[in-house]
Design a protein around this motif. Sequence first.
Motif, PDB file in Angstrom:
ATOM      1  N   ASP A   1       0.825  -1.207   0.000  1.00 26.93           N
ATOM      2  CA  ASP A   1       0.000   0.000   0.000  1.00 26.93           C
ATOM      3  C   ASP A   1       0.864   1.264   0.000  1.00 26.93           C
ATOM      4  OD1 ASP A   1      -2.419  -1.258  -0.129  1.00 26.93           O
ATOM      5  OD2 ASP A   1      -2.861  -1.105   2.009  1.00 26.93           O
ATOM      6  N   LEU A   2       0.383   2.278  -0.701  1.00 30.08           N
ATOM      7  CA  LEU A   2       1.000   3.601  -0.750  1.00 30.08           C
ATOM      8  C   LEU A   2       0.053   4.589  -0.081  1.00 30.08           C
ATOM      9  CD1 LEU A   2       2.093   3.389  -4.458  1.00 30.08           C
ATOM     10  CD2 LEU A   2       3.684   3.943  -2.629  1.00 30.08           C
ATOM     11  N   ILE A   3       0.576   5.383   0.849  1.00 28.88           N
ATOM     12  CA  ILE A   3      -0.265   6.264   1.659  1.00 28.88           C
ATOM     13  C   ILE A   3       0.306   7.677   1.654  1.00 28.88           C
ATOM     14  CG2 ILE A   3      -1.324   6.592   3.931  1.00 28.88           C
ATOM     15  CD1 ILE A   3       0.012   3.556   4.310  1.00 28.88           C
ATOM     16  N   VAL A   4      -0.513   8.646   1.295  1.00 26.56           N
ATOM     17  CA  VAL A   4      -0.154  10.057   1.448  1.00 26.56           C
ATOM     18  C   VAL A   4      -0.662  10.524   2.805  1.00 26.56           C
ATOM     19  CG1 VAL A   4      -0.482  12.400   0.561  1.00 26.56           C
ATOM     20  CG2 VAL A   4      -0.304  10.477  -1.029  1.00 26.56           C
ATOM     21  N   PHE A   5       0.214  11.141   3.604  1.00 26.83           N
ATOM     22  CA  PHE A   5      -0.223  11.657   4.899  1.00 26.83           C
ATOM     23  C   PHE A   5      -0.096  13.178   4.922  1.00 26.83           C
ATOM     24  CE2 PHE A   5       4.088   9.889   5.322  1.00 26.83           C
ATOM     25  CZ  PHE A   5       4.822  10.965   5.805  1.00 26.83           C
ATOM     26  N   ARG A   6      -1.090  13.807   5.532  1.00 27.20           N
ATOM     27  CA  ARG A   6      -1.220  15.260   5.533  1.00 27.20           C
ATOM     28  C   ARG A   6      -0.606  15.850   6.796  1.00 27.20           C
ATOM     29  NH1 ARG A   6      -5.397  18.565   3.234  1.00 27.20           N
ATOM     30  NH2 ARG A   6      -6.620  16.709   2.758  1.00 27.20           N
ATOM     31  N   LYS A   7       0.089  16.971   6.640  1.00 21.59           N
ATOM     32  CA  LYS A   7       0.661  17.628   7.817  1.00 21.59           C
ATOM     33  C   LYS A   7      -0.440  18.197   8.706  1.00 21.59           C
ATOM     34  CE  LYS A   7       1.443  22.385   6.182  1.00 21.59           C
ATOM     35  NZ  LYS A   7       2.451  23.446   6.022  1.00 21.59           N
ATOM     36  N   ASN A   8      -0.073  18.462   9.958  1.00 25.25           N
ATOM     37  CA  ASN A   8      -0.993  18.995  10.971  1.00 25.25           C
ATOM     38  C   ASN A   8      -2.171  18.059  11.210  1.00 25.25           C
ATOM     39  OD1 ASN A   8       0.651  21.273  11.163  1.00 25.25           O
ATOM     40  ND2 ASN A   8      -0.488  22.370   9.591  1.00 25.25           N
ATOM     41  N   SER A   9      -1.885  16.751  11.151  1.00 23.41           N
ATOM     42  CA  SER A   9      -2.879  15.732  11.468  1.00 23.41           C
ATOM     43  C   SER A   9      -2.435  14.971  12.709  1.00 23.41           C
ATOM     44  CB  SER A   9      -3.035  14.735  10.308  1.00 23.41           C
ATOM     45  OG  SER A   9      -3.462  15.372   9.137  1.00 23.41           O
TER      46      SER A   9
ATOM     47  N   GLU B   1      -4.227   4.503  -5.419  1.00 19.51           N
ATOM     48  CA  GLU B   1      -4.483   3.335  -6.254  1.00 19.51           C
ATOM     49  C   GLU B   1      -3.146   2.718  -6.677  1.00 19.51           C
ATOM     50  OE1 GLU B   1      -7.433   1.986  -6.982  1.00 19.51           O
ATOM     51  OE2 GLU B   1      -8.335   3.500  -5.660  1.00 19.51           O
ATOM     52  N   PRO B   2      -3.131   1.408  -6.926  1.00 20.98           N
ATOM     53  CA  PRO B   2      -1.875   0.764  -7.349  1.00 20.98           C
ATOM     54  C   PRO B   2      -1.254   1.485  -8.535  1.00 20.98           C
ATOM     55  CG  PRO B   2      -3.556  -0.887  -6.902  1.00 20.98           C
ATOM     56  CD  PRO B   2      -4.242   0.449  -6.819  1.00 20.98           C
ATOM     57  N   ASP B   3       0.060   1.682  -8.494  1.00 17.20           N
ATOM     58  CA  ASP B   3       0.777   2.429  -9.512  1.00 17.20           C
ATOM     59  C   ASP B   3       2.168   1.827  -9.666  1.00 17.20           C
ATOM     60  OD1 ASP B   3       2.702   4.582 -10.460  1.00 17.20           O
ATOM     61  OD2 ASP B   3       0.808   5.658 -10.709  1.00 17.20           O
ATOM     62  N   VAL B   4       2.453   1.290 -10.833  1.00 13.61           N
ATOM     63  CA  VAL B   4       3.714   0.591 -11.061  1.00 13.61           C
ATOM     64  C   VAL B   4       4.905   1.527 -10.890  1.00 13.61           C
ATOM     65  CG1 VAL B   4       5.113  -0.601 -12.795  1.00 13.61           C
ATOM     66  CG2 VAL B   4       2.676  -1.123 -12.578  1.00 13.61           C
ATOM     67  N   LEU B   5       4.783   2.757 -11.383  1.00 23.05           N
ATOM     68  CA  LEU B   5       5.915   3.686 -11.308  1.00 23.05           C
ATOM     69  C   LEU B   5       6.203   4.088  -9.864  1.00 23.05           C
ATOM     70  CD1 LEU B   5       5.254   5.993 -14.390  1.00 23.05           C
ATOM     71  CD2 LEU B   5       6.876   4.102 -14.195  1.00 23.05           C
TER      72      LEU B   5
ATOM     73  N   LEU C   1       5.863  12.103  -9.919  1.00 24.34           N
ATOM     74  CA  LEU C   1       5.137  10.836 -10.034  1.00 24.34           C
ATOM     75  C   LEU C   1       3.763  10.921  -9.372  1.00 24.34           C
ATOM     76  CD1 LEU C   1       8.021   8.297  -9.324  1.00 24.34           C
ATOM     77  CD2 LEU C   1       6.883   8.707 -11.521  1.00 24.34           C
ATOM     78  N   LEU C   2       3.698  11.596  -8.227  1.00 25.17           N
ATOM     79  CA  LEU C   2       2.424  11.739  -7.531  1.00 25.17           C
ATOM     80  C   LEU C   2       1.429  12.545  -8.356  1.00 25.17           C
ATOM     81  CD1 LEU C   2       3.675  12.484  -3.904  1.00 25.17           C
ATOM     82  CD2 LEU C   2       2.408  10.446  -4.630  1.00 25.17           C
ATOM     83  N   LEU C   3       1.885  13.642  -8.942  1.00 21.59           N
ATOM     84  CA  LEU C   3       0.985  14.489  -9.725  1.00 21.59           C
ATOM     85  C   LEU C   3       0.582  13.817 -11.030  1.00 21.59           C
ATOM     86  CD1 LEU C   3       2.680  17.932  -9.077  1.00 21.59           C
ATOM     87  CD2 LEU C   3       0.476  17.155  -8.191  1.00 21.59           C
ATOM     88  N   GLN C   4       1.465  12.975 -11.575  1.00 21.66           N
ATOM     89  CA  GLN C   4       1.082  12.194 -12.755  1.00 21.66           C
ATOM     90  C   GLN C   4       0.019  11.166 -12.376  1.00 21.66           C
ATOM     91  OE1 GLN C   4       3.868  10.657 -15.952  1.00 21.66           O
ATOM     92  NE2 GLN C   4       3.523   8.760 -14.827  1.00 21.66           N
ATOM     93  N   HIS C   5       0.161  10.607 -11.188  1.00 22.41           N
ATOM     94  CA  HIS C   5      -0.796   9.605 -10.720  1.00 22.41           C
ATOM     95  C   HIS C   5      -2.167  10.235 -10.446  1.00 22.41           C
ATOM     96  CE1 HIS C   5      -2.268   6.084  -8.506  1.00 22.41           C
ATOM     97  NE2 HIS C   5      -2.698   6.923  -7.592  1.00 22.41           N
TER      98      HIS C   5
END
Length: 265
Positions: free
Chosen positions: A54-62, A111-115, A147-151
């Motif tokens: 799994d890939l997880i983006v975490f937000r600051k001030n959380s 979502e799953p992303d090979v790159l 890569l994140l913005l492309q995803h």
Amino acid sequence: MEESVDLFGIHLACYTKSKKSGEQLIKEHGVSYIISGELEAFDGKTKYFYRKGDLIVFRKNSLIRFVKYPHKEEAFQAISVVLDESTLQDFAVQTDLKPIRKINSNLLRLEPDVLLTSYFETLRNWFTYKVNNEALIELKKKELLYLLLQHNENIGSILFHFSQPGKIELASFMNTHFRFNIPLAEFAFLTGRSLATFKRDFEKVFASSPSKWLLTKRLDEAYYLLSQKKMKVKEVYLEVGFETLSHFSHAFKQKFGVNPSTIQK
């Protein structure tokens, strides 16, 4: 065995024999990749469950409470890339970001992303060979941003928000986050107040000091979890924000006149 290695904001965590639990105020945005094991996280409203890959983006001030579990014969291992404000501001100057939809989640599973997966798998070698070049690591962080913005171009609405928390409604925030054992100064910051203003506003809203209100709220929640949810005492004291079992037991008996262990009998 516990291992934690940091390369200028690219972080490897490894726990092999037992689960690791804790809570923290996340101070910078970032992305984590679960190499192996499982992760449970709670932000005051929602429980999240993550596993290998799994890939997880975490937000600051959380505010996040977490439990990291080894799974079967595998250790818990994760690589996290911290995207500090300086890196994000430099990147924002270089690019024209137009997020379409705002994302409000404190934790966002991608979502799953090979790159992206390949990017993090490559980073594992950086710890083996102890890459310690700060300029190179900064480039690697910017590669991740592309890569994140492309995803998902909407991720920009999370990452490129540089203002401090604004003043928010106090009652709702505190009733959601009272279980987190953090200093009052951090509660004040997250609600957009100085510590003095936080205490003053708190008295107006709750007719109590923050410390007294937090103690009562946590003990009432503990009684409910013990009596209605049949949770164990050793689980409950951590769940409601006490640092030690002895402090919890003493405070509980002072309020209710009985030891917490007797509630389930």
